[in-house]
Write a protein that holds these residues in place. Structure first.
Motif, PDB file in Angstrom:
ATOM      1  N   GLN A  50     -18.468  36.085 -15.859  1.00  0.00           N
ATOM      2  CA  GLN A  50     -18.868  36.501 -14.353  1.00  0.00           C
ATOM      3  C   GLN A  50     -18.634  35.398 -13.353  1.00  0.00           C
ATOM      4  OE1 GLN A  50     -23.160  36.839 -15.100  1.00  0.00           O
ATOM      5  NE2 GLN A  50     -23.520  34.741 -14.293  1.00  0.00           N
ATOM      6  N   ALA A  51     -18.827  35.628 -12.232  1.00  0.00           N
ATOM      7  CA  ALA A  51     -18.251  34.712 -11.125  1.00  0.00           C
ATOM      8  C   ALA A  51     -18.818  33.521 -10.793  1.00  0.00           C
ATOM      9  CB  ALA A  51     -18.128  35.709  -9.905  1.00  0.00           C
ATOM     10  N   ALA A 265     -10.155  35.047  -5.009  1.00  0.00           N
ATOM     11  CA  ALA A 265     -10.767  34.446  -6.159  1.00  0.00           C
ATOM     12  C   ALA A 265     -11.232  35.449  -7.201  1.00  0.00           C
ATOM     13  CB  ALA A 265     -11.570  33.209  -6.012  1.00  0.00           C
ATOM     14  N   ILE A 266     -11.950  36.239  -6.441  1.00  0.00           N
ATOM     15  CA  ILE A 266     -12.731  37.418  -7.028  1.00  0.00           C
ATOM     16  C   ILE A 266     -11.671  38.479  -7.867  1.00  0.00           C
ATOM     17  CG2 ILE A 266     -14.028  39.614  -6.655  1.00  0.00           C
ATOM     18  CD1 ILE A 266     -15.615  37.102  -6.965  1.00  0.00           C
ATOM     19  N   ALA A 270     -11.565  39.076 -11.738  1.00  0.00           N
ATOM     20  CA  ALA A 270     -11.957  40.376 -11.920  1.00  0.00           C
ATOM     21  C   ALA A 270     -10.941  40.742 -13.464  1.00  0.00           C
ATOM     22  CB  ALA A 270     -11.403  41.431 -10.950  1.00  0.00           C
ATOM     23  N   LYS A 271      -9.982  39.933 -13.642  1.00  0.00           N
ATOM     24  CA  LYS A 271      -8.929  40.164 -14.671  1.00  0.00           C
ATOM     25  C   LYS A 271      -9.389  39.638 -16.025  1.00  0.00           C
ATOM     26  CE  LYS A 271      -4.977  39.771 -11.549  1.00  0.00           C
ATOM     27  NZ  LYS A 271      -3.808  38.990 -11.100  1.00  0.00           N
ATOM     28  N   ASP A 280     -19.301  45.122 -11.380  1.00  0.00           N
ATOM     29  CA  ASP A 280     -19.805  45.348 -10.079  1.00  0.00           C
ATOM     30  C   ASP A 280     -19.297  44.256  -9.242  1.00  0.00           C
ATOM     31  OD1 ASP A 280     -21.275  45.166  -7.597  1.00  0.00           O
ATOM     32  OD2 ASP A 280     -23.057  45.638  -8.636  1.00  0.00           O
ATOM     33  N   LEU A 281     -18.111  44.226  -8.404  1.00  0.00           N
ATOM     34  CA  LEU A 281     -17.327  43.275  -8.017  1.00  0.00           C
ATOM     35  C   LEU A 281     -18.238  42.782  -6.715  1.00  0.00           C
ATOM     36  CD1 LEU A 281     -13.645  44.024  -8.184  1.00  0.00           C
ATOM     37  CD2 LEU A 281     -14.998  42.665  -9.487  1.00  0.00           C
ATOM     38  N   VAL A 282     -19.132  43.468  -6.017  1.00  0.00           N
ATOM     39  CA  VAL A 282     -19.751  43.410  -4.881  1.00  0.00           C
ATOM     40  C   VAL A 282     -20.903  42.064  -5.425  1.00  0.00           C
ATOM     41  CG1 VAL A 282     -21.709  44.376  -3.209  1.00  0.00           C
ATOM     42  CG2 VAL A 282     -19.712  45.268  -3.520  1.00  0.00           C
TER      43      VAL A 282
END
Length: 346
Positions: A50-51, A265-266, A270-271, A280-282
């Protein structure tokens, strides 16, 4: 062939050779390491994909070619929910990993684990305490008489925040709630401990709740976030030190990249995220934005990203000692090594 055509051909070849030489020189200048020796390293994130900024720095460094620029090949692993990274970095199966600063200090003090922090991400801690706006709670002083959740242990930083308001946990009903924020929505508790970069978004955006989050740092309590850490044994080897230099140089660059362009960066992050279920990229962007905000301070603006001081760790250690989270004091000289950052940011 005429003398003129030979002359033109010669000048063209010389020009092409000059261009090739300049290109090679530029390539070397842009690379972080020009020794030609490719080194390998194993990184294990302390949770799932995760981010979180310490994870994103690695994803970006890999995806944007920053590790390649350093002649460094990094195997990226994730501990998930296992906690395996805490032991694997000591056994040498993992070279570098992540831990919250307070947890690193507690494990080192209480078990003797020879952890060494080499970079700090959160200039303030990762925990907060969420309440529903409908609860009538306007400050931690209002926790008195309420049902207050905790996750496994009651953090020393929470005790210190209560103390700043003249309270202790004896003034409230403490309930071990685990990791499901629905318990706050269902009012099984009136105060719910949250990871700042994660659960507030789940509560407000996914569960449609209006919430307020209180942080110990806002009441004068020393708190710190996640560190990159290695072992003392790892640092005894000169090749390992070179690996770490390259790794930190690339991740500092990725850290700065993420601050300058979080959307990009996101995209890199995501990769590395699982495809099922679709991420959920938001939510991932929420995680990254919160952690970037908490990673920047006057200290980092003056000295560079990832910076830390022994005074910061001393203040946190004192809180942990006061509320008996440590069995004894800790040798911070041995537990911290800022020399790599000093070389990078000089």
């Amino acid at each position: 062939m005429s003398q003129m055509s030979v002359s033109i051909r010669t000048r063209l070849l010389l020009s092409l050779a000059l261009i090739a030489g300049l290109a090679a020189a530029i390539s070397v200048a842009c690379s972080g390491d020009d020794s030609g020796d490719v080194l390998t390293m194993t990184y294990m994130a302390g949770f799932k994909e995760q981010a979180n900024l310490p994870f994103v720095a690695v994803y970006v460094a890999e995806d944007q070619g920053f590790f390649a620029d350093e002649n460094l090949e990094v195997e990226i692993q994730h501990a998930g929910f296992t906690g395996a990274h805490k032991g694997l970095v000591l056994s040498g199966e993992v070279d570098i990993t992540t831990l919250p600063a307070s947890e690193m200090l507690q494990i080192r003090a209480n078990t003797g684990a020879p952890y060494v922090a080499v970079m700090l991400f959160g200039q303030r801690g990762d925990f907060g305490y969420a309440v529903l706006d409908s609860s009538g709670i306007e400050s931690p002083a209002d926790f008195a008489g309420r049902d207050v959740g905790f996750k496994g242990i009651v953090q020393a930083e929470f005790h210190a925040m209560l103390s700043a308001h003249g309270l202790t946990t004896e003034n409230m009903n403490m309930i071990d709630v685990g990791f499901n924020p629905v318990v706050l929505v269902e009012q099984q508790v009136e105060v719910y401990p949250v990871f700042l970069s994660n659960e507030p978004d789940t509560l407000s955006r996914n569960l449609n709740q209006e919430i307020t989050v209180f942080e110990a740092a806002d009441y004068g309590v020393p708190t710190l976030g996640v560190v990159y850490l290695v072992s003392e044994e790892f640092l005894e080897d000169e090749t390992n030190r070179e690996k770490l230099t390259r790794f930190l140089r690339a991740t500092v660059r990725a850290f700065e990249f993420s601050v300058d362009d979080p959307a990009a960066a996101i995209e890199s992050t995501a990769k590395f995220l699982p495809e099922d279920p679709p991420p959920d990229l938001v939510h991932e962007r929420f995680i990254l934005d919160v952690e970037i905000e908490n990673a920047l301070s006057d200290l980092t603006r003056a000295n560079g990203v990832g910076w830390f001081t022994q005074q910061q760790f001393r203040a946190l250690t004192d809180v942990l000692l006061e509320y008996e989270a440590l069995d004894g004091d800790i040798d911070l000289e041995a537990a911290l090594d800022r020399s790599f950052l000093e070389d990078i940011h000089q």
